[in-house]
Design a protein around this motif. Structure first.
Motif, PDB file in Angstrom:
ATOM      1  N   THR A   1       9.655  47.507  10.819  1.00  0.00           N
ATOM      2  CA  THR A   1       8.294  47.825  11.258  1.00  0.00           C
ATOM      3  C   THR A   1       8.193  49.140  12.009  1.00  0.00           C
ATOM      4  OG1 THR A   1       8.506  46.710  13.403  1.00  0.00           O
ATOM      5  CG2 THR A   1       7.856  45.343  11.515  1.00  0.00           C
ATOM      6  N   GLY A   2       9.332  49.637  12.503  1.00  0.00           N
ATOM      7  CA  GLY A   2       9.318  50.867  13.291  1.00  0.00           C
ATOM      8  C   GLY A   2       8.954  50.650  14.744  1.00  0.00           C
ATOM      9  N   GLY A   3       8.818  49.415  15.180  1.00  0.00           N
ATOM     10  CA  GLY A   3       8.469  49.133  16.577  1.00  0.00           C
ATOM     11  C   GLY A   3       8.673  47.672  16.924  1.00  0.00           C
ATOM     12  N   ASP A   4       8.079  47.261  18.035  1.00  0.00           N
ATOM     13  CA  ASP A   4       8.244  45.896  18.533  1.00  0.00           C
ATOM     14  C   ASP A   4       6.971  45.060  18.403  1.00  0.00           C
ATOM     15  OD1 ASP A   4      10.871  46.411  19.395  1.00  0.00           O
ATOM     16  OD2 ASP A   4      10.122  47.342  21.226  1.00  0.00           O
ATOM     17  N   ARG A   5       5.878  45.647  17.921  1.00  0.00           N
ATOM     18  CA  ARG A   5       4.589  44.957  17.923  1.00  0.00           C
ATOM     19  C   ARG A   5       4.204  44.472  16.526  1.00  0.00           C
ATOM     20  NH1 ARG A   5       0.924  48.862  21.887  1.00  0.00           N
ATOM     21  NH2 ARG A   5       2.411  48.945  23.621  1.00  0.00           N
ATOM     22  N   PRO A   6       3.459  43.367  16.476  1.00  0.00           N
ATOM     23  CA  PRO A   6       2.982  42.550  17.597  1.00  0.00           C
ATOM     24  C   PRO A   6       4.128  41.772  18.230  1.00  0.00           C
ATOM     25  CG  PRO A   6       2.425  41.471  15.556  1.00  0.00           C
ATOM     26  CD  PRO A   6       3.007  42.807  15.181  1.00  0.00           C
ATOM     27  N   TYR A   7       4.146  41.740  19.541  1.00  0.00           N
ATOM     28  CA  TYR A   7       5.263  41.145  20.248  1.00  0.00           C
ATOM     29  C   TYR A   7       5.355  39.648  19.980  1.00  0.00           C
ATOM     30  CZ  TYR A   7       8.848  42.014  23.757  1.00  0.00           C
ATOM     31  OH  TYR A   7      10.042  42.204  24.400  1.00  0.00           O
ATOM     32  N   TRP A   8       4.198  38.995  19.809  1.00  0.00           N
ATOM     33  CA  TRP A   8       4.250  37.550  19.563  1.00  0.00           C
ATOM     34  C   TRP A   8       4.944  37.237  18.243  1.00  0.00           C
ATOM     35  CZ3 TRP A   8       2.052  35.921  15.076  1.00  0.00           C
ATOM     36  CH2 TRP A   8       1.008  36.667  14.529  1.00  0.00           C
ATOM     37  N   LEU A   9       4.761  38.098  17.235  1.00  0.00           N
ATOM     38  CA  LEU A   9       5.431  37.881  15.957  1.00  0.00           C
ATOM     39  C   LEU A   9       6.916  38.207  16.072  1.00  0.00           C
ATOM     40  CD1 LEU A   9       5.294  37.214  12.947  1.00  0.00           C
ATOM     41  CD2 LEU A   9       4.675  39.609  12.519  1.00  0.00           C
ATOM     42  N   ASN A  10       7.232  39.288  16.745  1.00  0.00           N
ATOM     43  CA  ASN A  10       8.611  39.708  16.958  1.00  0.00           C
ATOM     44  C   ASN A  10       9.400  38.621  17.696  1.00  0.00           C
ATOM     45  OD1 ASN A  10      10.962  41.155  17.374  1.00  0.00           O
ATOM     46  ND2 ASN A  10       9.993  42.823  18.497  1.00  0.00           N
ATOM     47  N   GLU A  11       8.874  38.193  18.839  1.00  0.00           N
ATOM     48  CA  GLU A  11       9.576  37.185  19.634  1.00  0.00           C
ATOM     49  C   GLU A  11       9.546  35.816  18.959  1.00  0.00           C
ATOM     50  OE1 GLU A  11      11.556  37.278  22.002  1.00  0.00           O
ATOM     51  OE2 GLU A  11      11.311  39.315  22.727  1.00  0.00           O
ATOM     52  N   GLY A  12       8.427  35.484  18.315  1.00  0.00           N
ATOM     53  CA  GLY A  12       8.342  34.192  17.645  1.00  0.00           C
ATOM     54  C   GLY A  12       9.380  34.042  16.550  1.00  0.00           C
ATOM     55  N   LEU A  13       9.525  35.075  15.714  1.00  0.00           N
ATOM     56  CA  LEU A  13      10.540  35.038  14.663  1.00  0.00           C
ATOM     57  C   LEU A  13      11.939  34.960  15.254  1.00  0.00           C
ATOM     58  CD1 LEU A  13       9.070  37.689  12.195  1.00  0.00           C
ATOM     59  CD2 LEU A  13       9.441  35.266  11.679  1.00  0.00           C
ATOM     60  N   SER A  14      12.188  35.751  16.302  1.00  0.00           N
ATOM     61  CA  SER A  14      13.527  35.787  16.905  1.00  0.00           C
ATOM     62  C   SER A  14      13.894  34.454  17.533  1.00  0.00           C
ATOM     63  CB  SER A  14      13.588  36.911  17.949  1.00  0.00           C
ATOM     64  OG  SER A  14      13.367  38.161  17.352  1.00  0.00           O
ATOM     65  N   LEU A  15      12.947  33.845  18.251  1.00  0.00           N
ATOM     66  CA  LEU A  15      13.225  32.545  18.858  1.00  0.00           C
ATOM     67  C   LEU A  15      13.358  31.454  17.805  1.00  0.00           C
ATOM     68  CD1 LEU A  15      10.965  32.746  21.999  1.00  0.00           C
ATOM     69  CD2 LEU A  15      13.385  32.130  22.011  1.00  0.00           C
ATOM     70  N   GLN A  16      12.583  31.555  16.753  1.00  0.00           N
ATOM     71  CA  GLN A  16      12.682  30.583  15.670  1.00  0.00           C
ATOM     72  C   GLN A  16      14.070  30.622  15.032  1.00  0.00           C
ATOM     73  OE1 GLN A  16      10.605  31.215  11.848  1.00  0.00           O
ATOM     74  NE2 GLN A  16       9.498  29.317  12.296  1.00  0.00           N
ATOM     75  N   VAL A  17      14.552  31.813  14.722  1.00  0.00           N
ATOM     76  CA  VAL A  17      15.880  31.960  14.124  1.00  0.00           C
ATOM     77  C   VAL A  17      16.959  31.517  15.109  1.00  0.00           C
ATOM     78  CG1 VAL A  17      17.564  33.657  13.303  1.00  0.00           C
ATOM     79  CG2 VAL A  17      15.196  33.761  12.501  1.00  0.00           C
ATOM     80  N   GLU A  18      16.776  31.850  16.399  1.00  0.00           N
ATOM     81  CA  GLU A  18      17.738  31.436  17.417  1.00  0.00           C
ATOM     82  C   GLU A  18      17.893  29.922  17.448  1.00  0.00           C
ATOM     83  OE1 GLU A  18      17.785  30.948  22.252  1.00  0.00           O
ATOM     84  OE2 GLU A  18      16.735  32.671  21.415  1.00  0.00           O
TER      85      GLU A  18
END
Length: 453
Positions: free
Chosen positions: A309-326
């Protein structure tokens, strides 16, 4: 009845209606130890209705205890969250002994389902009733170790060694081994210990450039090989789950906890154990088998998100995917029932954080607010990924990488905006908890204008 547990509810002097009670009771586990509390029991009946009471006599006995699925207990130690086999109370046991055993069984069952906050509260209640209950000390040691509370974990292990009867000798030996490992962890986490400049030892692989704090290398000779295997698996899982892989080798830096704090604590308003800024940075345990794998999956997902994506936003999608995979890496569900209950309470009490406020990031929020933001993000992404194939998730990331807004990317992939998705998620959450019922004595604070005692 099912899912019986006990929590510590902080009672203040301000007016507290039923809705306020719900929000306080479910959120209190975020506040940590050291507060004045009163005991409250919570359980969910067979109809799915959540009950609350501060009167122990109103708590139902659990007549049937489900078989424990030991293979699902994993993640806190290299050999998983295993422990002594628990026996149901023998005939002739006192009422208090039987209650302790039932609560202990329920706590371990909750751990098997990922309900760690609820299990921890139950285990602590066991020790208030029976301070010499060895098995409760065993499991609390594992949970405290996972959270980096090394002194407390060591205390519980010593108590287990002291109180365990002869039939638990095998576990007593393992407790002594874990105490030795904890000393390594405490050494890496001790911020007062004199240290020289940070020195990183580099190991390149086909897909990663791994650099490790020399203090970790000195304690764990197989650390690099273990984390390399976990990173390669993370690469495979994210490719299957999100339909994307990095195009270049990824840098990953492992620090001892004290070294990580010295180098990076200034970056965030809340405590972190890892982040991505073009490289993955991780506050690592001394031994790679000690719960590091989920964190690597989490930060690897961040890395892929940023590359695509070239960035961190939207943060809710970024963190949601990361926590889901975790959480998938740990073999459990992405959100436990108590976490969903907490989010339902946030919605009920008007404390739900709109997705539009979680686009730019979570910085500036308290630890408690950040925790809620993370859980909301997982809940939304759970719904999103349940509707999409991996290739469609990749399409959303591709749209963001081309400069499209989050709503434009979502519309392109699935024909819905973030507002539409938020409405669906809230409807689903209300459907999962359609009724919330207080089961409190008449003297308690149920009414809209009643005062907490």
């Amino acid at each position: 009845m099912r899912n019986l547990f006990k929590i510590a509810l902080k009672l203040g002097s301000s007016p507290c209606g039923w809705r306020g009670l719900l929000g306080s009771s479910l959120a209190i586990w975020l506040l940590g130890p050291g507060i004045a509390v009163s005991d409250v029991w919570i359980w969910v009946d067979e109809a799915g209705i959540t009950h609350f009471t501060d009167d122990a006599d109103q708590v139902p006995d659990e007549e049937a205890q489900a078989e424990l699925d030991w293979e699902r207990l994993s993640g806190l130690w290299s050999d998983g969250l295993m422990g002594p086999v628990l026996e149901m109370p023998a005939e002739g046991s006192s009422r208090s002994e039987a209650r302790v055993q039932r609560i202990l069984h329920a706590a371990i069952q909750d751990l098997s389902k990922g309900e760690e906050a609820r299990a921890q509260a139950a285990l602590r209640s066991v020790l208030r009733m029976a301070p010499r209950q060895a098995e409760a000390h065993w499991y609390l040691a594992s949970m405290d170790r996972q959270r980096g509370r090394y002194a407390r974990a060591a205390d519980h292990l010593r108590s287990f060694i002291e109180y365990a009867d002869p039939s638990l000798e095998t576990w007593r030996v393992l407790a002594r081994q874990r105490l030795a490992l904890l000393e390594d962890e405490r050494a890496l986490a001790d911020s007062e210990r004199p240290r020289g400049p940070l020195r990183l030892i580099s190991t390149p692989t086909a897909h990663f450039e791994i650099r490790v704090d020399q203090d970790i290398e000195a304690l764990s000779s197989d650390f690099v090989e273990r984390v390399r295997a976990d990173l390669e698996e993370a690469r495979r899982v994210v490719a299957d789950h999100m339909g994307v892989t990095p195009t270049e080798p990824l840098g990953v830096v492992f620090y001892g906890r004290a070294a990580y704090a010295r180098a990076h604590a200034h970056r965030f308003s809340f405590r972190t154990v890892g982040f991505f800024d073009g490289q993955i940075h991780v506050a690592a345990p001394a031994h790679a088998e000690s719960g590091l794998r989920p964190l690597l999956f989490h930060e690897y997902t961040h890395a892929v998100f940023r590359e695509k994506t070239g960035g961190d936003r939207p943060y809710w999608l970024n963190e949601g995917l990361s926590l889901q995979v975790e959480r998938l890496a740990s073999g459990g569900s992405t959100l436990s029932r108590s976490e969903r209950s907490l989010l339902r309470a946030q919605l009920e009490t008007g404390r739900w954080i709109p997705l539009r406020d979680l686009v730019a990031g979570f910085s500036g929020r308290s630890d408690k607010e950040a925790r809620i933001a993370y859980l909301q993000s997982v809940l939304v992404v759970d719904w999103l990924t349940s509707q999409l194939e991996p290739g469609e998730i990749a399409k959303i990331l591709e749209g963001l990488g081309k400069g499209l807004s989050v709503d434009q990317s979502l519309e392109l992939a699935m024909g819905q905006s973030s507002t539409d998705i938020e409405v669906h998620v809230q409807e689903q959450l209300r459907g999962q908890f359609p009724q919330l019922r207080a089961t409190l004595p008449a003297s308690s604070f149920i009414g809209e204008t009643s005062q907490a005692p």
